[in-house]
Design a protein around this motif. Structure first.
Motif, PDB file in Angstrom:
ATOM      1  N   MET A   1       0.609  -1.347   0.050  1.00 54.70           N
ATOM      2  CA  MET A   1      -0.128   0.212  -0.103  1.00 54.70           C
ATOM      3  C   MET A   1       0.950   1.282  -0.021  1.00 54.70           C
ATOM      4  O   MET A   1       1.860   1.460   0.625  1.00 54.70           O
ATOM      5  N   SER A   2       0.497   2.117  -0.940  1.00 64.46           N
ATOM      6  CA  SER A   2       1.312   3.432  -0.879  1.00 64.46           C
ATOM      7  C   SER A   2       1.006   4.452   0.438  1.00 64.46           C
ATOM      8  O   SER A   2       0.051   4.296   0.702  1.00 64.46           O
ATOM      9  N   ASP A   3       1.924   5.199   0.431  1.00 68.92           N
ATOM     10  CA  ASP A   3       1.877   6.266   1.611  1.00 68.92           C
ATOM     11  C   ASP A   3       1.254   7.553   0.940  1.00 68.92           C
ATOM     12  O   ASP A   3       2.031   8.340   0.176  1.00 68.92           O
ATOM     13  N   THR A   4       0.128   7.766   0.681  1.00 78.05           N
ATOM     14  CA  THR A   4      -0.817   8.784   0.147  1.00 78.05           C
ATOM     15  C   THR A   4      -0.624  10.069   1.032  1.00 78.05           C
ATOM     16  O   THR A   4      -1.442  10.018   2.243  1.00 78.05           O
ATOM     17  N   GLN A   5      -0.252  11.171   0.481  1.00 83.91           N
ATOM     18  CA  GLN A   5      -0.254  12.431   1.190  1.00 83.91           C
ATOM     19  C   GLN A   5      -0.989  13.523   0.477  1.00 83.91           C
ATOM     20  O   GLN A   5      -1.035  13.521  -0.725  1.00 83.91           O
ATOM     21  N   PHE A   6      -1.591  14.174   1.298  1.00 87.44           N
ATOM     22  CA  PHE A   6      -2.714  15.319   0.636  1.00 87.44           C
ATOM     23  C   PHE A   6      -3.074  16.377   1.585  1.00 87.44           C
ATOM     24  O   PHE A   6      -2.821  15.936   2.989  1.00 87.44           O
ATOM     25  N   PRO A   7      -3.017  17.599   1.236  1.00 82.37           N
ATOM     26  CA  PRO A   7      -3.354  18.641   2.264  1.00 82.37           C
ATOM     27  C   PRO A   7      -4.784  18.342   2.854  1.00 82.37           C
ATOM     28  O   PRO A   7      -5.613  17.806   2.249  1.00 82.37           O
ATOM     29  N   LEU A   8      -4.740  18.424   4.129  1.00 82.21           N
ATOM     30  CA  LEU A   8      -6.133  18.352   4.829  1.00 82.21           C
ATOM     31  C   LEU A   8      -6.343  19.690   5.942  1.00 82.21           C
ATOM     32  O   LEU A   8      -5.528  20.395   6.073  1.00 82.21           O
ATOM     33  N   THR A   9      -7.757  20.109   5.518  1.00 82.30           N
ATOM     34  CA  THR A   9      -8.005  21.129   6.571  1.00 82.30           C
ATOM     35  C   THR A   9      -8.822  20.817   7.555  1.00 82.30           C
ATOM     36  O   THR A   9      -9.343  19.611   7.551  1.00 82.30           O
ATOM     37  N   LEU A  10      -8.796  21.635   8.672  1.00 81.15           N
ATOM     38  CA  LEU A  10      -9.809  21.227   9.882  1.00 81.15           C
ATOM     39  C   LEU A  10     -10.599  22.467   9.960  1.00 81.15           C
ATOM     40  O   LEU A  10     -10.176  23.594   9.904  1.00 81.15           O
ATOM     41  N   ARG A  11     -11.854  22.259  10.071  1.00 77.93           N
ATOM     42  CA  ARG A  11     -12.875  23.320  10.522  1.00 77.93           C
ATOM     43  C   ARG A  11     -13.264  23.061  11.876  1.00 77.93           C
ATOM     44  O   ARG A  11     -13.702  22.060  12.533  1.00 77.93           O
ATOM     45  N   VAL A  12     -13.161  24.086  12.806  1.00 82.88           N
ATOM     46  CA  VAL A  12     -13.405  24.166  14.125  1.00 82.88           C
ATOM     47  C   VAL A  12     -14.339  25.334  14.440  1.00 82.88           C
ATOM     48  O   VAL A  12     -14.430  26.340  13.577  1.00 82.88           O
ATOM     49  N   THR A  13     -15.431  24.958  15.179  1.00 83.55           N
ATOM     50  CA  THR A  13     -16.414  26.152  15.771  1.00 83.55           C
ATOM     51  C   THR A  13     -16.191  26.394  17.263  1.00 83.55           C
ATOM     52  O   THR A  13     -16.198  25.318  17.995  1.00 83.55           O
ATOM     53  N   VAL A  14     -15.942  27.877  17.784  1.00 85.51           N
ATOM     54  CA  VAL A  14     -15.700  28.102  18.849  1.00 85.51           C
ATOM     55  C   VAL A  14     -16.597  29.196  19.225  1.00 85.51           C
ATOM     56  O   VAL A  14     -17.196  29.887  18.282  1.00 85.51           O
ATOM     57  N   SER A  15     -16.674  29.247  20.560  1.00 83.82           N
ATOM     58  CA  SER A  15     -17.323  30.498  21.113  1.00 83.82           C
ATOM     59  C   SER A  15     -16.733  31.676  22.127  1.00 83.82           C
ATOM     60  O   SER A  15     -15.681  30.950  22.609  1.00 83.82           O
ATOM     61  N   GLY A  16     -16.883  32.773  22.098  1.00 82.92           N
ATOM     62  CA  GLY A  16     -16.043  33.615  22.788  1.00 82.92           C
ATOM     63  C   GLY A  16     -16.637  35.032  22.977  1.00 82.92           C
ATOM     64  O   GLY A  16     -17.413  35.266  22.122  1.00 82.92           O
ATOM     65  N   ALA A  17     -16.141  35.793  23.856  1.00 78.34           N
ATOM     66  CA  ALA A  17     -16.766  37.271  24.179  1.00 78.34           C
ATOM     67  C   ALA A  17     -15.801  38.151  23.351  1.00 78.34           C
ATOM     68  O   ALA A  17     -16.390  39.333  23.240  1.00 78.34           O
ATOM     69  N   THR A  18     -14.743  37.736  22.998  1.00 80.83           N
ATOM     70  CA  THR A  18     -13.884  38.543  22.342  1.00 80.83           C
ATOM     71  C   THR A  18     -13.181  38.226  20.935  1.00 80.83           C
ATOM     72  O   THR A  18     -13.066  36.761  20.738  1.00 80.83           O
ATOM     73  N   PRO A  19     -12.490  38.767  19.677  1.00 80.69           N
ATOM     74  CA  PRO A  19     -12.085  38.139  19.004  1.00 80.69           C
ATOM     75  C   PRO A  19     -10.724  37.361  19.496  1.00 80.69           C
ATOM     76  O   PRO A  19     -10.298  36.327  18.924  1.00 80.69           O
ATOM     77  N   ASP A  20      -9.904  37.985  20.356  1.00 77.02           N
ATOM     78  CA  ASP A  20      -8.715  37.392  20.805  1.00 77.02           C
ATOM     79  C   ASP A  20      -9.209  35.998  21.630  1.00 77.02           C
ATOM     80  O   ASP A  20      -8.432  34.937  21.450  1.00 77.02           O
ATOM     81  N   GLU A  21     -10.374  35.880  22.338  1.00 80.63           N
ATOM     82  CA  GLU A  21     -10.589  34.638  22.782  1.00 80.63           C
ATOM     83  C   GLU A  21     -10.998  33.691  21.849  1.00 80.63           C
ATOM     84  O   GLU A  21     -10.604  32.508  22.124  1.00 80.63           O
ATOM     85  N   ILE A  22     -11.743  34.247  20.847  1.00 83.55           N
ATOM     86  CA  ILE A  22     -12.182  33.305  19.628  1.00 83.55           C
ATOM     87  C   ILE A  22     -10.832  32.405  18.920  1.00 83.55           C
ATOM     88  O   ILE A  22     -10.579  31.268  18.860  1.00 83.55           O
ATOM     89  N   ARG A  23      -9.911  33.577  18.581  1.00 86.65           N
ATOM     90  CA  ARG A  23      -8.565  33.015  18.185  1.00 86.65           C
ATOM     91  C   ARG A  23      -7.955  32.016  18.715  1.00 86.65           C
ATOM     92  O   ARG A  23      -7.322  31.188  18.097  1.00 86.65           O
ATOM     93  N   GLU A  24      -7.580  32.390  20.303  1.00 85.79           N
ATOM     94  CA  GLU A  24      -6.989  31.605  21.171  1.00 85.79           C
ATOM     95  C   GLU A  24      -7.511  29.944  21.155  1.00 85.79           C
ATOM     96  O   GLU A  24      -6.858  29.159  21.084  1.00 85.79           O
ATOM     97  N   LYS A  25      -8.849  30.124  21.315  1.00 88.81           N
ATOM     98  CA  LYS A  25      -9.668  28.651  21.381  1.00 88.81           C
ATOM     99  C   LYS A  25      -9.615  27.969  20.070  1.00 88.81           C
ATOM    100  O   LYS A  25      -9.325  26.734  20.134  1.00 88.81           O
TER     101      LYS A  25
END
Length: 67
Positions: A1-25
């Motif tokens: 079996m070959s070692d297949t590599q491809f770009p992978l994205t991750l989608r996260v959903t977070v909540s916070g009171a400020t933009p900085d809190e959202i970014r960090e989470k």
């Protein structure tokens, strides 16, 4: 079996009171997934009022690890 590599994205959903809190989470979740030493690109990020709590914001952020 070959070692297949491809770009992978991750989608996260977070909540916070400020933009900085959202970014960090969101970044913490991405580093948990890709690894603590990963360099990350943000593909997209959208925030809106948090519909469940009415206070603060909910954001969906899409990350990709830099190759």
């Amino acid at each position: 079996m070959s070692d297949t590599q491809f770009p992978l994205t991750l989608r996260v959903t977070v909540s916070g009171a400020t933009p900085d809190e959202i970014r960090e989470k969101a970044r913490a979740q991405a580093l948990d997934f890709f690894g603590p030493d990963s360099e990350l690109d943000v593909i997209s990020a959208e925030a809106e009022c948090d519909p469940e709590h009415g206070i603060g914001y909910q954001a969906v952020v899409v990350f990709r690890r830099v190759a």
